[in-house]
Enzyme design. Structure first.
Site, PDB file in Angstrom:
ATOM      1  N   GLU A 210       0.880  -1.181   0.000  1.00 32.51           N
ATOM      2  CA  GLU A 210       0.000   0.000   0.000  1.00 32.51           C
ATOM      3  C   GLU A 210       0.911   1.223   0.000  1.00 32.51           C
ATOM      4  O   GLU A 210       1.439   1.608   1.037  1.00 32.51           O
ATOM      5  CB  GLU A 210      -0.910  -0.026   1.235  1.00 32.51           C
ATOM      6  CG  GLU A 210      -1.903  -1.181   1.251  1.00 32.51           C
ATOM      7  CD  GLU A 210      -2.998  -1.035   0.198  1.00 32.51           C
ATOM      8  OE1 GLU A 210      -3.231   0.091  -0.270  1.00 32.51           O
ATOM      9  OE2 GLU A 210      -3.606  -2.053  -0.161  1.00 32.51           O
ATOM     10  N   CYS A 244      -1.964   9.515   2.414  1.00 30.86           N
ATOM     11  CA  CYS A 244      -1.525   8.890   1.164  1.00 30.86           C
ATOM     12  C   CYS A 244      -2.413   9.255  -0.021  1.00 30.86           C
ATOM     13  O   CYS A 244      -1.946   9.320  -1.152  1.00 30.86           O
ATOM     14  CB  CYS A 244      -1.462   7.384   1.319  1.00 30.86           C
ATOM     15  SG  CYS A 244      -3.026   6.657   1.812  1.00 30.86           S
TER      16      CYS A 244
HETATM   17  P1  NAD Z   1       7.620   4.742   7.594  1.00 29.01           P
HETATM   18  O1  NAD Z   1       8.880   5.522   7.576  1.00 29.01           O
HETATM   19  O2  NAD Z   1       6.866   4.576   8.863  1.00 29.01           O
HETATM   20  O3  NAD Z   1       7.943   3.313   6.987  1.00 29.01           O
HETATM   21  C1  NAD Z   1       6.967   2.292   6.975  1.00 29.01           C
HETATM   22  C2  NAD Z   1       7.546   1.040   7.595  1.00 29.01           C
HETATM   23  O4  NAD Z   1       8.681   0.638   6.855  1.00 29.01           O
HETATM   24  C3  NAD Z   1       7.991   1.227   9.046  1.00 29.01           C
HETATM   25  O5  NAD Z   1       7.377   0.229   9.832  1.00 29.01           O
HETATM   26  C4  NAD Z   1       9.491   1.081   8.990  1.00 29.01           C
HETATM   27  O6  NAD Z   1      10.008   0.393  10.098  1.00 29.01           O
HETATM   28  C5  NAD Z   1       9.743   0.280   7.734  1.00 29.01           C
HETATM   29  N1  NAD Z   1      11.011   0.642   7.112  1.00 29.01           N
HETATM   30  C6  NAD Z   1      11.497   1.892   6.889  1.00 29.01           C
HETATM   31  N2  NAD Z   1      12.695   1.826   6.269  1.00 29.01           N
HETATM   32  C7  NAD Z   1      12.975   0.515   6.117  1.00 29.01           C
HETATM   33  C8  NAD Z   1      14.071  -0.208   5.533  1.00 29.01           C
HETATM   34  N3  NAD Z   1      15.116   0.425   5.004  1.00 29.01           N
HETATM   35  N4  NAD Z   1      13.998  -1.537   5.545  1.00 29.01           N
HETATM   36  C9  NAD Z   1      12.944  -2.188   6.071  1.00 29.01           C
HETATM   37  N5  NAD Z   1      11.900  -1.566   6.630  1.00 29.01           N
HETATM   38  C10 NAD Z   1      11.912  -0.232   6.655  1.00 29.01           C
HETATM   39  O7  NAD Z   1       6.560   5.331   6.578  1.00 29.01           O
HETATM   40  P2  NAD Z   1       6.770   6.126   5.219  1.00 29.01           P
HETATM   41  O8  NAD Z   1       7.282   5.215   4.179  1.00 29.01           O
HETATM   42  O9  NAD Z   1       7.405   7.439   5.439  1.00 29.01           O
HETATM   43  O10 NAD Z   1       5.211   6.385   4.938  1.00 29.01           O
HETATM   44  C11 NAD Z   1       4.792   7.365   4.077  1.00 29.01           C
HETATM   45  C12 NAD Z   1       4.439   6.756   2.739  1.00 29.01           C
HETATM   46  O11 NAD Z   1       3.445   5.776   2.924  1.00 29.01           O
HETATM   47  C13 NAD Z   1       3.871   7.764   1.778  1.00 29.01           C
HETATM   48  O12 NAD Z   1       4.405   7.531   0.510  1.00 29.01           O
HETATM   49  C14 NAD Z   1       2.382   7.443   1.791  1.00 29.01           C
HETATM   50  O13 NAD Z   1       1.731   7.816   0.604  1.00 29.01           O
HETATM   51  C15 NAD Z   1       2.388   5.975   2.017  1.00 29.01           C
HETATM   52  N6  NAD Z   1       1.153   5.524   2.631  1.00 29.01           N
HETATM   53  C16 NAD Z   1       0.330   4.735   1.892  1.00 29.01           C
HETATM   54  C17 NAD Z   1      -0.883   4.330   2.425  1.00 29.01           C
HETATM   55  C18 NAD Z   1      -1.812   3.455   1.638  1.00 29.01           C
HETATM   56  O14 NAD Z   1      -2.775   2.966   2.221  1.00 29.01           O
HETATM   57  N7  NAD Z   1      -1.585   3.253   0.354  1.00 29.01           N
HETATM   58  C19 NAD Z   1      -1.236   4.711   3.717  1.00 29.01           C
HETATM   59  C20 NAD Z   1      -0.360   5.471   4.439  1.00 29.01           C
HETATM   60  C21 NAD Z   1       0.841   5.898   3.885  1.00 29.01           C
END
Ligand code: NAD
Length: 500
Positions: A210, A244
């Site tokens: 997602e 998102c």
């Molecule tokens: P985040 O930084 O919380 O990362 C998400 C998860 O990935 C965390 O649990 C983290 O521990 C893990 N993670 C981070 N880096 C990692 C790595 N190098 N290796 C393994 N795991 C790792 O969240 P984010 O990515 O900043 O979230 C924002 C993004 O999420 C935006 O692009 C947003 O559009 C998207 N998003 C999508 C939805 C959806 O339903 N489609 C909902 C919410 C957010």
């Protein structure tokens, strides 16, 4: 052995006890989860206040009411979702049992993001429980207060052997990813999604991703601009733009740009007062790193509204940018913050072209009073979801699949879609050891005659749902008559035992 490896081994052991197979067990867990959401509102709200400055009333509205609704739906529909699903038969399977049986996949890893840390972490968990899986829940370390509430309180309500919460950052997540899961449900950004997929590939584990992206918002000249801009203002600046499916940028005709900006400005004031920094309903950027990232996007663009900021408070005012060029910095990546660029296009066709030249977005928003135009834009573009004349609201419709396409993600969830996504839909065919004569057409030696009959039998579809009883009997009579004819024609020496 690492903590993560041990934890996953324990969960697998719990799953292998088979207790998640019982629907009663699943319903009990779902009801416990509902109790958790209701009883721990205060702790949930306090965590979110510290993480994202979410307001007292905003928390249930954007995070927990949706969870309650998804749990209620799963509890009331579980029996129906988990039941065998009869399917259309062909003449060869007319007397057999042919159905789909949803079965649990096994151990699911749910990795959540920080922006709606309850909604995006617990909603997949609801489906995982309903589908009879065990699940490891990994909340985002970025929303640290919420992760702590989840870690401390969830095990007081759920079977903690089956649904442990594992907290930690990149190192812990990567350690988890080394373990074998039966499905990984990840919410977050596209860069990390590639790391997730790579780790999953090592075990051939299926994934749901997602993700996000730049969701366009087209405003047609033929439209009630006051209403459109109110809805867009709400969709963009909720959670300080960290949604998102927030409209990322606006495409509109140059002749309406000024009015669009004026209307949005008016609504910002109506929603968040003259000074949004003091308004309880206006959130904050999650941390300094993201604050700097969003602020850097302003470079080279003209601010029409807002722009005020306070690094010590992670505050960026609701901001509108005018006459933004397609190659501007703010147009390169998903904004995920309270900046709203307005780009002008000469026509709906130009808007369609602009959208299609870029990655497929998670959401597309079209504002118009012209239904034909709305349908045309839907037909000529692609996106995870599409909403006309509103923003974000498709997320709340449980009967719609929610998910991305292309760069905005893969797989879908919400309501029954989560259940199906986290189930194995097992195809079942139960035949009798009778009617062997019918099979002659598929056994060697193969002949043109046999092939002709095989075509007839295989290509005829029978939809039992739409057939009345009498029609079914008539069809069976024809079926047996044909069989007799085949036998008579091809062999002359079959016993009549296939009719037994
Ligand atoms: P985040 O930084 O919380 O990362 C998400 C998860 O990935 C965390 O649990 C983290 O521990 C893990 N993670 C981070 N880096 C990692 C790595 N190098 N290796 C393994 N795991 C790792 O969240 P984010 O990515 O900043 O979230 C924002 C993004 O999420 C935006 O692009 C947003 O559009 C998207 N998003 C999508 C939805 C959806 O339903 N489609 C909902 C919410 C957010």
């Amino acid at each position: 052995m690492s903590r993560e490896q041990k934890a996953v081994e324990h969960v697998r052991k719990a799953f292998l006890t088979g207790r998640t197979k019982s629907l009663e067990y699943r319903i009990t867990q779902l009801k416990n989860l509902l109790r958790f959401v209701k009883e721990r509102q205060k702790a949930i709200a306090e965590g979110l206040k510290k993480d994202l400055s979410k307001s007292e009333y905003g928390t249930p509205l954007y995070e927990t009411i949706g969870l309650e609704s998804e749990i209620n739906l799963a509890v009331s529909k579980l029996k129906e979702w988990a039941a065998p699903r009869p399917v259309t038969k062909n003449l060869l399977t007319i007397s057999d049992q042919v159905y789909i049986k949803p079965e649990p996949l096994g151990v699911v890893l749910v990795i959540g993001a920080w922006n709606y840390p309850w909604a995006v972490t617990i909603q997949p968990l609801i489906g995982a429980i309903a589908a009879g899986n065990a699940a490891v829940v990994k909340p985002s370390e970025v929303s640290a207060h919420t992760a702590k509430v989840m870690e401390d309180l969830l095990p007081l309500y759920l079977d903690k052997e089956m649904y442990p919460v594992i907290t930690g950052g990149v190192t812990e997540t990567q350690e988890l990813l080394k373990q074998r899961f039966d499905h990984i449900f990840y919410t977050g950004n596209g860069t990390v999604a590639k790391i997730i997929m790579e780790a999953a590939a090592k075990h051939l584990t299926p994934v749901t991703l997602e993700l996000g992206g730049k969701s366009p918002c087209y405003i047609d000249k033929n439209c009630d601009l006051a209403v459109a801009c109110r809805r867009i203002t709400w969709g963009k600046y909720s959670n300080c733009g960290q949604t998102c499916i927030a409209p990322d940028y606006i495409l509109c005709d140059p002749s309406i740009q000024d009015r669009v900006i004026e209307e949005i400005k008016k609504n910002i004031k109506d929603f968040y007062t003259e000074n949004p920094q003091k308004c309880l309903d206006y959130g904050r950027i999650i941390n300094q790193r993201h604050f700097k990232r969003v602020m850097a996007m302003l470079e080279g663009s003209t601010i029409a509204v807002g722009g005020e900021n306070d690094v010590s408070d992670c505050y960026i005012a609701p901001t509108v940018l005018r006459d933004v060029k397609p190659d501007a910095k703010v147009m390169q990546d998903e904004i995920f913050g309270p900046l709203l660029p307005v780009l002008t296009v000469g026509s709906a066709d130009e808007a369609i072209k602009f959208i299609n030249e870029r990655e497929k977005p998670l959401a597309l928003y079209i504002f118009s009073s012209d239904n034909k135009l709305i349908k045309r834009m839907i037909a000529e573009t692609s996106s995870g979801g599409v909403v006309a004349n509103d923003c974000l609201m498709h997320f709340s419709v449980s009967s719609l699949p929610f998910g991305g396409v292309g760069n905005s993600g893969m797989g879908r969830y919400h309501g029954k879609f989560t259940f199906d996504q986290l189930s194995h839909l097992r195809g079942c065919l139960i035949k009798q050891l009778k009617m062997e004569a019918v099979n002659k057409m598929r056994y060697p030696p193969h002949t043109a005659d046999k092939l002709g009959w095989a075509r007839f039998f295989i290509l005829k579809q029978v939809d039992f749902g739409s057939l009345g009883r009498m029609a079914l009997l008539a069809l069976l009579a024809v079926f047996f008559a044909v069989i007799l004819q085949v036998i008579d024609h091809q062999t002359h020496h079959y016993s009549a035992d296939f009719l037994v």
